[in-house]
Write a protein that holds these residues in place. Structure first.
Motif, PDB file in Angstrom:
ATOM      1  N   GLU A 138      -6.230  32.286  51.482  1.00  0.00           N
ATOM      2  CA  GLU A 138      -6.889  33.187  50.234  1.00  0.00           C
ATOM      3  C   GLU A 138      -8.093  33.685  50.145  1.00  0.00           C
ATOM      4  O   GLU A 138      -8.333  32.861  48.897  1.00  0.00           O
ATOM      5  N   CYS A 187       3.548  43.006  49.690  1.00  0.00           N
ATOM      6  CA  CYS A 187       4.779  43.488  48.955  1.00  0.00           C
ATOM      7  C   CYS A 187       4.872  42.430  47.467  1.00  0.00           C
ATOM      8  O   CYS A 187       5.176  42.593  46.784  1.00  0.00           O
ATOM      9  N   CYS A 188       3.687  41.018  47.562  1.00  0.00           N
ATOM     10  CA  CYS A 188       3.347  40.539  46.072  1.00  0.00           C
ATOM     11  C   CYS A 188       1.861  41.730  45.396  1.00  0.00           C
ATOM     12  O   CYS A 188       1.641  42.252  46.067  1.00  0.00           O
ATOM     13  N   CYS A 192      -1.401  37.856  42.999  1.00  0.00           N
ATOM     14  CA  CYS A 192       0.180  36.538  42.065  1.00  0.00           C
ATOM     15  C   CYS A 192      -0.340  35.571  41.998  1.00  0.00           C
ATOM     16  O   CYS A 192      -1.205  35.059  42.916  1.00  0.00           O
ATOM     17  N   ARG A 194       1.482  32.901  42.268  1.00  0.00           N
ATOM     18  CA  ARG A 194       2.509  32.245  42.721  1.00  0.00           C
ATOM     19  C   ARG A 194       2.473  32.710  44.238  1.00  0.00           C
ATOM     20  O   ARG A 194       3.498  32.106  44.941  1.00  0.00           O
ATOM     21  N   ARG A 195       1.288  33.034  44.771  1.00  0.00           N
ATOM     22  CA  ARG A 195       1.769  32.994  45.875  1.00  0.00           C
ATOM     23  C   ARG A 195       1.398  32.050  46.750  1.00  0.00           C
ATOM     24  O   ARG A 195       2.147  31.907  47.687  1.00  0.00           O
ATOM     25  N   HIS A 198       4.098  29.563  47.061  1.00  0.00           N
ATOM     26  CA  HIS A 198       5.079  30.487  47.446  1.00  0.00           C
ATOM     27  C   HIS A 198       5.464  29.919  49.569  1.00  0.00           C
ATOM     28  O   HIS A 198       5.917  29.294  49.544  1.00  0.00           O
ATOM     29  N   CYS A 226      10.603  34.416  42.569  1.00  0.00           N
ATOM     30  CA  CYS A 226       9.551  35.421  42.276  1.00  0.00           C
ATOM     31  C   CYS A 226       9.831  36.618  41.539  1.00  0.00           C
ATOM     32  O   CYS A 226      10.133  37.021  42.009  1.00  0.00           O
ATOM     33  N   TYR A 228       7.646  37.921  40.151  1.00  0.00           N
ATOM     34  CA  TYR A 228       6.550  39.088  40.478  1.00  0.00           C
ATOM     35  C   TYR A 228       6.892  40.028  41.856  1.00  0.00           C
ATOM     36  O   TYR A 228       6.489  41.152  41.912  1.00  0.00           O
ATOM     37  N   GLY A 229       7.407  39.648  42.987  1.00  0.00           N
ATOM     38  CA  GLY A 229       7.918  40.181  44.124  1.00  0.00           C
ATOM     39  C   GLY A 229       9.129  40.412  44.344  1.00  0.00           C
ATOM     40  O   GLY A 229       9.512  41.080  45.822  1.00  0.00           O
ATOM     41  N   ASN A 232      10.096  43.616  45.651  1.00  0.00           N
ATOM     42  CA  ASN A 232       9.793  44.607  45.672  1.00  0.00           C
ATOM     43  C   ASN A 232       9.968  44.876  47.635  1.00  0.00           C
ATOM     44  O   ASN A 232      10.686  44.275  48.293  1.00  0.00           O
TER      45      ASN A 232
END
Length: 244
Positions: A138, A187-188, A192, A194-195, A198, A226, A228-229, A232
């Motif tokens: 990241e 796909c996030c 995001c 919470r990446r 995850h 999640c 958020y994703g 997706n």
């Protein structure tokens, strides 16, 4: 201009990827000009060091050897996704992961790394591998990306949040850009929250299974939920700023 694509599903999508690469080589006129498969990435279940894509099932050594040989015979490297962020020194002696590295230890293949502990171990014991810096790190700043590119990595997989930020990406020196890899259609959701969590959840599941097999501890596969994703797919992410 040649464009390298990297295909997921080293194990579970082996036959699909193998067929696709064979077709690309036999019928290049049916594909966009300049398309090349740079590697097929993933792992062989149940690899403790895996941290990118959780793939189910159990792999026999014979199958692993066949997969590596078939892709390599086509001139395509195998790229292990060994990015478990929670590894400890005790995990470095894992027989299956070391065997996977031995099987593909011919100077052609690659490994994506995140954990400094594991990276140091592989560099020392399997120096013929080409090392890829994982997007799991990241790295969100261009200065950070440049620093990573100036290190001893064949490629650096950029954080998906840098996708389409062309003014920032243009700050990367020209001679380093060819070693940047991007996540197409991540796909996030952008940014995001919470990446990282995850990634750690996937890594912990691998460790829990390892402890179940080797130490007899109870095991229940972690199901990361999640908001958020989870839902997706290619049709729901096209309005994201990170969509390519």
């Amino acid at each position: 201009m040649e464009t390298n694509f990297y295909l997921p599903g080293l194990s579970v999508k082996f036959w699909l990827n193998y067929l696709f690469i064979k077709m690309l080589k036999q019928y290049p006129e049916r594909f966009r000009e300049g398309v090349k498969i740079g590697a097929v990435y993933g792992d062989f279940p149940t690899a403790l060091w895996n941290g990118g894509r959780a793939e189910g099932g159990v792999t026999e050594e014979r199958f692993a050897r066949e997969v590596v040989k078939r892709f390599n015979d086509l001139g395509v490297p195998v790229r292990y996704t060994f990015t478990n962020p929670l590894l400890e020194e005790r995990h470095l002696s894992d027989k299956w992961c070391n065997l996977c590295l031995e099987i593909a230890d011919n100077g052609m293949n690659e490994v994506t790394v995140f954990s400094p502990i594991l990276e140091e171990y592989i560099r020392k014991n399997y120096p013929s591998y080409k090392f890829i810096s994982s997007t799991c790190k990241e790295i969100r700043t261009i200065d950070g990306v440049i620093s990573e590119l100036e290190s001893d990595y064949k490629m650096v997989v950029l954080d998906y949040n840098l996708n389409n930020k062309f003014e920032e990406l243009e700050q990367i020196p020209q001679h380093l850009r060819e070693r940047c890899e991007i996540l197409v259609n991540a796909c996030c959701i952008p940014n995001c929250p919470r990446r990282g969590e995850h990634y750690r959840s996937i890594g912990q599941s691998a460790i829990d299974y390892y402890d179940h097999i080797n130490l007899g501890k109870s095991f229940k596969k972690s199901e990361f939920d999640c908001v958020y994703g989870n839902d997706n797919i290619i049709y729901t992410i096209q309005n994201y700023s990170t969509y390519v």
